[in-house]
Design a protein around this motif. Structure first.
Motif, mmCIF file in Angstrom:
data_model
loop_
_atom_site.group_PDB
_atom_site.id
_atom_site.type_symbol
_atom_site.label_atom_id
_atom_site.label_comp_id
_atom_site.label_asym_id
_atom_site.label_seq_id
_atom_site.Cartn_x
_atom_site.Cartn_y
_atom_site.Cartn_z
ATOM 1 N N PHE A 7 37.289 30.716 -66.583
ATOM 2 C CA PHE A 7 37.566 30.523 -65.225
ATOM 3 C C PHE A 7 35.939 30.578 -64.625
ATOM 4 C CE2 PHE A 7 38.263 32.448 -60.881
ATOM 5 C CZ PHE A 7 38.889 31.306 -60.494
ATOM 6 N N LEU A 8 35.709 29.509 -63.954
ATOM 7 C CA LEU A 8 34.418 29.407 -63.159
ATOM 8 C C LEU A 8 33.354 29.331 -64.301
ATOM 9 C CD1 LEU A 8 34.827 31.751 -60.015
ATOM 10 C CD2 LEU A 8 34.993 29.382 -60.106
ATOM 11 N N GLY A 9 33.522 29.232 -65.483
ATOM 12 C CA GLY A 9 32.506 29.097 -66.716
ATOM 13 C C GLY A 9 31.948 30.809 -67.102
ATOM 14 N N TYR A 10 32.396 31.595 -66.279
ATOM 15 C CA TYR A 10 32.012 33.022 -66.875
ATOM 16 C C TYR A 10 33.191 33.853 -67.252
ATOM 17 C CZ TYR A 10 27.544 31.771 -64.105
ATOM 18 O OH TYR A 10 26.647 31.222 -63.840
ATOM 19 N N VAL A 11 34.323 33.804 -66.744
ATOM 20 C CA VAL A 11 35.333 34.812 -67.016
ATOM 21 C C VAL A 11 36.018 34.269 -67.928
ATOM 22 C CG1 VAL A 11 37.425 36.041 -65.774
ATOM 23 C CG2 VAL A 11 35.258 35.137 -64.260
ATOM 24 N N ASN A 12 36.128 35.079 -68.913
ATOM 25 C CA ASN A 12 37.237 35.222 -69.820
ATOM 26 C C ASN A 12 37.545 36.466 -70.585
ATOM 27 O OD1 ASN A 12 38.607 34.315 -72.306
ATOM 28 N ND2 ASN A 12 36.875 33.678 -73.619
ATOM 29 N N PRO A 13 38.824 36.833 -70.352
ATOM 30 C CA PRO A 13 39.347 38.111 -70.435
ATOM 31 C C PRO A 13 39.389 38.607 -71.848
ATOM 32 C CG PRO A 13 41.030 36.712 -69.747
ATOM 33 C CD PRO A 13 39.750 36.115 -69.801
ATOM 34 N N TYR A 14 39.129 39.599 -72.272
ATOM 35 C CA TYR A 14 39.218 40.231 -73.513
ATOM 36 C C TYR A 14 40.317 41.334 -73.566
ATOM 37 C CZ TYR A 14 35.474 37.068 -74.773
ATOM 38 O OH TYR A 14 34.922 35.905 -74.878
ATOM 39 N N ILE A 15 41.586 41.050 -73.352
ATOM 40 C CA ILE A 15 42.478 42.285 -73.179
ATOM 41 C C ILE A 15 42.549 42.956 -74.648
ATOM 42 C CG2 ILE A 15 44.635 40.748 -73.555
ATOM 43 C CD1 ILE A 15 44.001 43.237 -70.804
ATOM 44 N N TYR A 16 42.546 42.206 -75.757
ATOM 45 C CA TYR A 16 42.700 42.836 -76.910
ATOM 46 C C TYR A 16 42.023 44.341 -76.944
ATOM 47 C CZ TYR A 16 38.094 41.697 -78.737
ATOM 48 O OH TYR A 16 36.741 41.605 -78.868
ATOM 49 N N ILE A 17 41.041 44.633 -76.261
ATOM 50 C CA ILE A 17 40.529 45.873 -76.284
ATOM 51 C C ILE A 17 41.336 46.996 -75.835
ATOM 52 C CG2 ILE A 17 38.162 45.047 -76.494
ATOM 53 C CD1 ILE A 17 37.892 45.941 -73.401
ATOM 54 N N VAL A 18 42.417 46.831 -75.108
ATOM 55 C CA VAL A 18 43.255 47.541 -74.705
ATOM 56 C C VAL A 18 44.060 48.681 -75.787
ATOM 57 C CG1 VAL A 18 45.535 47.769 -73.573
ATOM 58 C CG2 VAL A 18 43.876 46.555 -72.695
ATOM 59 N N PHE A 19 44.192 47.959 -76.999
ATOM 60 C CA PHE A 19 44.486 48.625 -78.095
ATOM 61 C C PHE A 19 43.824 49.981 -78.743
ATOM 62 C CE2 PHE A 19 45.011 49.532 -82.943
ATOM 63 C CZ PHE A 19 46.330 49.438 -82.784
ATOM 64 N N ILE A 20 42.290 49.646 -78.078
ATOM 65 C CA ILE A 20 41.444 50.903 -78.715
ATOM 66 C C ILE A 20 41.769 51.980 -77.486
ATOM 67 C CG2 ILE A 20 39.079 51.551 -78.660
ATOM 68 C CD1 ILE A 20 40.179 49.507 -80.648
ATOM 69 N N PHE A 21 42.138 51.511 -76.183
ATOM 70 C CA PHE A 21 42.437 52.629 -75.178
ATOM 71 C C PHE A 21 43.850 53.324 -75.503
ATOM 72 C CE2 PHE A 21 40.602 49.119 -72.077
ATOM 73 C CZ PHE A 21 39.373 49.375 -72.492
ATOM 74 N N LEU A 22 44.557 52.659 -76.143
ATOM 75 C CA LEU A 22 46.093 53.296 -76.306
ATOM 76 C C LEU A 22 46.139 53.772 -77.670
ATOM 77 C CD1 LEU A 22 48.269 50.586 -74.501
ATOM 78 C CD2 LEU A 22 47.136 52.562 -73.446
#
Length: 168
Positions: A27-42
């Motif tokens: 999105f807008l050339g800058y935004v790329n979500p990396y939601i996989y790191i939620v595994f580390i939180f949980l």
């Protein structure tokens, strides 16, 4: 549900969500979500870091394999998996006897936000620093880190709100 089965399903779900859906978002050339790191939180907090480090390595390696990114996700994920115990102790002020009973859902929003935001910013900064690997693009590193971290945190908290079980 058994905790191990839950963690395996969460691992597979976040991996597939990341590689099949979220890696295709820019999105807008800058935004790329990396939601996989939620595994580390949980992942359960334990004094022994070996299981989380092995799991973080496999998660990062899987993301790298699908993204053809040469190990940058593995390094960034391993790093936050290693330092998360330090931030856990500092932010939540828990002792080793509290590890077994700890659950992010039972903590106050400000502590959970600080914990996830710090680890997300560190992960994204390492990731984008290794991607650009140049001081000439340092502003791009900071912009990518900031915007992607905000979007990742927004998705995490939105998802945790939607999938929250009612506490009775």
């Amino acid at each position: 549900m058994n905790r191990t089965i839950y963690l395996i399903l969460l691992f597979v779900f976040l991996l597939l969500l990341q590689v099949l859906v979220l890696n295709n978002i820019l999105f807008l050339g800058y935004v790329n979500p990396y939601i996989y790191i939620v595994f580390i939180f949980l992942y359960p907090i334990k004094e022994n870091r070996f299981p989380i480090l092995i799991t973080a390595f496999l998660l990062g390696l899987s993301i790298d394999a699908f993204s053809n990114s040469g190990g940058i996700h593995t390094f960034a994920t391993l790093f936050i998996a290693y330092i998360r115990l330090f931030f856990f102790k500092v932010i939540f002020k828990k002792t080793t006897t509290d590890y077994q009973l700890f659950n992010l859902r039972h903590e106050s929003f400000d502590k959970v936000f600080n914990y996830t935001a710090i680890l997300t910013l560190i992960h994204h900064f390492i990731l984008f620093s290794l991607t650009n690997f140049s001081f000439y693009n340092f502003t791009n590193v900071l912009i990518n880190t900031l915007f992607s971290s905000v979007f990742t945190l927004l998705l995490y908290f939105l998802g945790s709100f939607i999938f929250r079980k009612k506490l009775t």
